[in-house]
Design a protein around this motif. Structure first.
Motif, mmCIF file in Angstrom:
data_model
loop_
_atom_site.group_PDB
_atom_site.id
_atom_site.type_symbol
_atom_site.label_atom_id
_atom_site.label_comp_id
_atom_site.label_asym_id
_atom_site.label_seq_id
_atom_site.Cartn_x
_atom_site.Cartn_y
_atom_site.Cartn_z
ATOM 1 N N THR A 91 -2.373 -4.473 -4.410
ATOM 2 C CA THR A 91 -3.064 -3.594 -5.053
ATOM 3 C C THR A 91 -2.413 -2.207 -5.186
ATOM 4 O O THR A 91 -2.263 -1.650 -6.451
ATOM 5 C CB THR A 91 -4.472 -3.230 -4.505
ATOM 6 N N ALA A 96 -0.425 -0.675 -8.666
ATOM 7 C CA ALA A 96 -0.549 0.715 -8.943
ATOM 8 C C ALA A 96 0.403 1.645 -8.996
ATOM 9 O O ALA A 96 0.666 2.793 -9.533
ATOM 10 C CB ALA A 96 -1.617 1.557 -7.971
ATOM 11 N N PRO A 109 -10.539 0.427 1.591
ATOM 12 C CA PRO A 109 -11.304 1.203 0.765
ATOM 13 C C PRO A 109 -11.121 2.704 1.018
ATOM 14 O O PRO A 109 -11.139 3.370 -0.117
ATOM 15 C CB PRO A 109 -12.985 0.934 0.878
ATOM 16 N N TYR A 117 -7.813 3.603 -0.727
ATOM 17 C CA TYR A 117 -7.943 3.578 -2.124
ATOM 18 C C TYR A 117 -8.616 4.752 -2.513
ATOM 19 O O TYR A 117 -8.087 5.468 -3.703
ATOM 20 C CB TYR A 117 -8.830 2.442 -2.529
ATOM 21 N N ASP A 118 -9.588 5.370 -1.929
ATOM 22 C CA ASP A 118 -10.154 6.639 -2.146
ATOM 23 C C ASP A 118 -9.268 7.752 -2.153
ATOM 24 O O ASP A 118 -9.289 8.615 -2.918
ATOM 25 C CB ASP A 118 -11.555 6.784 -1.441
ATOM 26 N N GLY A 159 -6.656 7.710 -4.969
ATOM 27 C CA GLY A 159 -7.415 7.822 -6.320
ATOM 28 C C GLY A 159 -7.169 6.424 -7.181
ATOM 29 O O GLY A 159 -7.043 6.637 -8.326
ATOM 30 N N ILE A 160 -7.363 5.403 -6.587
ATOM 31 C CA ILE A 160 -7.152 4.072 -6.983
ATOM 32 C C ILE A 160 -8.368 3.281 -6.955
ATOM 33 O O ILE A 160 -9.019 3.553 -5.836
ATOM 34 C CB ILE A 160 -5.914 3.237 -6.479
ATOM 35 N N GLU A 161 -8.692 2.721 -7.673
ATOM 36 C CA GLU A 161 -9.942 1.822 -7.877
ATOM 37 C C GLU A 161 -9.925 0.715 -6.985
ATOM 38 O O GLU A 161 -9.050 0.066 -6.798
ATOM 39 C CB GLU A 161 -10.166 1.430 -9.540
ATOM 40 N N THR A 162 -11.056 0.786 -6.178
ATOM 41 C CA THR A 162 -11.282 -0.333 -5.186
ATOM 42 C C THR A 162 -11.692 -1.565 -5.816
ATOM 43 O O THR A 162 -12.387 -1.548 -6.581
ATOM 44 C CB THR A 162 -12.397 -0.012 -4.228
ATOM 45 N N PRO A 163 -10.778 -2.706 -5.299
ATOM 46 C CA PRO A 163 -11.170 -4.036 -5.999
ATOM 47 C C PRO A 163 -12.606 -4.608 -5.626
ATOM 48 O O PRO A 163 -12.894 -4.058 -4.662
ATOM 49 C CB PRO A 163 -9.861 -4.825 -5.180
ATOM 50 N N GLU A 164 -13.048 -5.095 -6.290
ATOM 51 C CA GLU A 164 -14.553 -5.822 -6.455
ATOM 52 C C GLU A 164 -14.908 -6.307 -5.231
ATOM 53 O O GLU A 164 -15.546 -6.349 -4.317
ATOM 54 C CB GLU A 164 -14.874 -6.449 -7.498
ATOM 55 N N SER A 188 -15.720 2.733 2.242
ATOM 56 C CA SER A 188 -14.778 4.019 2.209
ATOM 57 C C SER A 188 -15.539 4.916 3.357
ATOM 58 O O SER A 188 -16.468 5.208 3.195
ATOM 59 C CB SER A 188 -14.640 4.849 0.995
#
Length: 452
Positions: free
Chosen positions: A84, A88, A327, A330-331, A334-339, A345
């Motif tokens: 991920t 990015a 998570p 990712y926060d 500033g990267i979107e967390t995979p579903e 987080s």
């Protein structure tokens, strides 16, 4: 101040209490303790399994170990942290030497640079391998020769893993020669030194005010811990803990080297540093040594520290687990967390928010040994034997008194939760490829105490 880079340092077999609650006059982890004091320290952080194979899937993918067919191989459908971040635009680097985490199990997925420390046999290891193949493992001769092997490893620098100095050197070399000083990167380093066998350099025993043991005594203690733990006395346990703390001090020295390098490159100001462990180690608690499949707190209570640039840290008492690390990163980036990520987080907790404690689920033995943990209760469920243990943690933090017979309604509540977890795992089941471990990987695992 924004976070551009992440350095994730994982330490094999590191217990929370020995790392951050030491009663020694000279504590074994001054660098980690400083990070914990100045950064965000999660005092009740738990691994999602009591050993490396069951713990690392959560830490590096944010999914529970039993999902996607289990953890004997990391299925490509898992949301890999490395992949991920790579997608990015971050450079991804991994250095370790744990044979459980090799390319044959897909742990190199998403890494631009990945080195798992696999090396060719040397002469000493070749001799040892011959003994393993020719001498019956249940014989007295085998035990004697294994003891000699421990002695050889301490006198010839032969080891089943790369020492912390070597892992740190690789990281520093990458920062000096491969990093352009500008591109964002994710670096994962895994230190093995706190893992059995415990053979710290003498200087690090002296650093914690311990007189070094003789090579013979050290080899004997390590050998009996694996081969005959019932023979260990209170004095033996004390000496083993000295050796273990000496290994923590050696690891901590190298953690400091790494941080100093980031400082000299002016990289600390935009680099988040995360330090944690995959599991702990038992030293006689519940009549066991090492890291067995039972999810007691000596094996799952681990340190978790975030050093985030530009933020004043704090101690956080909320119960969390390693599945929450991806998570959170990712926060921070500033990267979107995979579903598909199943953790939550921790950044809201860092900003002072409060939230309901989440039940921690732990898995071992391929999903046969399960546990749930809340701040008040802990249930252990052996699915194969269909037995349970229940502990009231607020009254019995040492998990010494099984109260399952007295609290059947609590047992039923948590067992139902675990049954739901098993059903959820089955819903993601898939056929995994057969993992063919090389003879060298099998030998390295045996040297680390993993015996089939």
């Amino acid at each position: 101040m924004s976070v551009s880079n992440v350095v994730l340092v994982t330490i094999d077999s590191l217990r929370y209490d020995r790392a951050l609650q030491s009663d020694r006059a000279a504590p074994p982890a001054p660098t980690l303790s400083r990070l914990a004091r100045d950064g965000f320290c999660f005092d009740r952080a738990f691994a999602n399994g009591p050993n490396t194979p069951s713990s690392f899937p959560t830490l590096l993918t944010g999914t529970y170990p039993a999902m996607y067919g289990g953890y004997r191989y990391l299925d490509g459908r898992r949301p890999f942290l490395s992949a991920t971040l790579q997608d990015a635009g971050m450079r991804t680097v991994g250095y370790h030497s744990n044979p459980h985490l090799g390319p044959e199990k897909n742990y190199n997925h998403g890494f631009d640079t990945f080195n798992d420390g696999a090396e060719d046999d040397d002469d000493a290891r070749t001799i040892k391998n011959f003994v393993d193949e020719q001498v019956p493992s249940d014989s007295r001769l085998y035990r004697i020769l294994r003891r000699i092997w421990h002695y050889v490893t301490m006198t010839t620098d032969t080891s089943a893993y790369a020492p912390a100095t070597e892992i740190t050197d690789r990281a520093i070399d990458w920062l000096e020669t491969d990093w352009d000083g500008d591109s964002p990167y994710f670096m994962w380093l895994h230190y093995m030194d706190v893992h059995y066998p415990f053979t710290p350099p003498d200087r690090f025993l002296r650093d914690i005010d311990v007189d070094p043991l003789s090579t013979r005594r050290t080899a004997d203690l390590n050998g009996r811990m694996q081969e005959d733990p019932d023979s260990l006395t209170a004095e033996d346990r004390s000496d083993l803990l000295d050796l273990y703390d000496g290994e923590i001090r050696y690891m901590d020295h190298n953690l400091n080297r790494l941080l100093e390098k980031l400082e000299t490159q002016d990289a600390r100001e935009n680099t988040a540093v995360v330090v944690t462990a995959d599991h702990g180690e038992a030293f006689g608690e519940h009549d066991r040594y090492g890291h067995h499949p039972y999810n007691y707190d000596e094996l799952v209570h681990i340190p978790l520290v975030f050093d985030v640039p530009g933020r004043e840290g704090r101690q956080i008492d909320q119960q969390v687990s390693l599945i929450d690390v991806p998570p959170t990163l990712y926060d921070l980036l500033g990267i979107e967390t995979p579903e598909a990520v199943q953790g939550r987080s921790l950044e809201p907790l860092m900003t002072g928010e409060d939230r309901e404690d989440r039940v921690v689920v732990c898995t071992a033995s391929g999903g046969e040994m399960l546990a749930t943990r809340t701040p008040e209760w802990k249930l252990l469920w052996d699915r194969k034997a269909d037995t349970v243990e229940l502990y009231h943690l607020t009254e019995d933090p040492g998990e010494k008194h099984d109260v399952s017979a007295e609290s059947p309604e609590i047992v039923e509540q948590f067992r139902a939760l675990l049954e739901d977890h098993v059903a959820e795992a089955r819903a993601t089941d898939t056929d995994l490829p057969e993992v063919e471990e090389s003879d060298e990987v099998k030998r390295r695992l045996e040297d680390l105490g993993y015996v089939e």
